[in-house]
Design an enzyme around this catalytic site. Structure first.
Site: not given
Ligand code: ADE
Length: 257
Positions: A95, A122, A160, A175
């Site tokens: 994230p 974690e 793709r 697209d």
């Molecule tokens: N691992 C956990 N959440 C994630 C996300 N939103 N994007 C990429 N990898 C992740």
């Protein structure tokens, strides 16, 4: 193109990589995907891949050794097989990464070899980020249980785009997002369903009018659903006149005095 994925859950990749367009791309040889369980590179006989964080705190942290060894073994395999002269790009899914988009998919589709690292728990020992990884990608501002689904999302979007993968080359061009706009509405037979009619222009056979209608519908859908995207799209006079009838204002041409 070759993609390797490092994961602790190889089974999560089975059905998605066998199905639909990605499955066909792999079968036809446009894309080669390898799934590596980095538990196989764990250093002790218990196959431990995570440990408690230094400094204390909840949860477990992925250890550096198995992930470094897995990447190094893939690199060594590539060098010895001489299938590729360029070194693979190593991308961590988390994230914290830069947000994945159609532009990033296009960037990745031009590469020869990518290694994705998907994590769980974690997080990763920071030395993986600092000394092993070239890039870090997030698929959006939410937290998943691991990087496997994000890796599959990225693989799907990239596959793709590879030349030859989509039967009709035009479909990647038309697209949503490929021109920075959302896709125009599509219809198929019957031309009338429960009294709901397909727009006349699409039945007219007049190709220029259809192209204009599609462009304008793309502009309108984008303006209504994702107005912030329009600032990145080059608009000509005809586009602007069309959008103005729906309340759009051209900020660039406002008087500055
Ligand atoms: N691992 C956990 N959440 C994630 C996300 N939103 N994007 C990429 N990898 C992740």
């Amino acid at each position: 193109m070759r993609i390797d994925v490092l994961t602790l859950f190889p089974e999560m990749f089975e059905a998605p990589l066998k199905s639909s367009i990605v499955g066909r791309a792999i079968k036809q040889g446009y894309l080669d995907v390898g799934i590596v369980n980095y538990r196989d590179f764990a250093m002790n006989r218990h196959k431990t891949v995570d440990d408690t964080p230094f400094g204390g705190g909840a949860g477990m942290v992925l250890k550096p050794e198995p992930i470094f060894l897995a990447v190094e073994s893939l690199r060594a395999k590539m060098t010895s097989s001489l299938t590729s002269t360029v070194s693979p790009k190593v991308i961590l899914l988390s994230p914290q990464g830069r947000v994945f988009s159609q532009r990033v998919a296009e960037e990745l589709a031009s590469m020869d070899h990518i290694i994705f690292i998907s994590g769980h728990y974690e997080g990763f020992d920071e030395r993986i980020r600092e000394h092993l990884v070239d890039d870090e990608l997030s698929i959006g501002d939410y937290v998943l249980t691991g990087g496997e689904l994000p890796a599959l999302v990225v693989i799907d979007a990239v596959a793709r785009l590879l030349p030859g993968v989509l039967g009709n080359e035009q479909s990647a061009v038309d697209d949503s997002f490929s021109q920075g706009l959302l896709e125009f509405p599509q219809y198929t037979k019957p031309s009338e369903f429960r009294g709901f009619k397909v727009p006349d222009v699409l039945l007219s056979g007049h190709h220029a009018n259809i192209a204009t209608w599609r462009r304008q519908q793309s502009l309108l859908v984008t303006w209504r659903k994702r107005p912030e995207l329009l600032q990145f799209v080059p608009l000509d006079r005809q586009d602007k006149v069309f959008l103005e009838t729906f309340g759009w204002k051209d900020n660039d041409s406002e008087p500055t005095d």
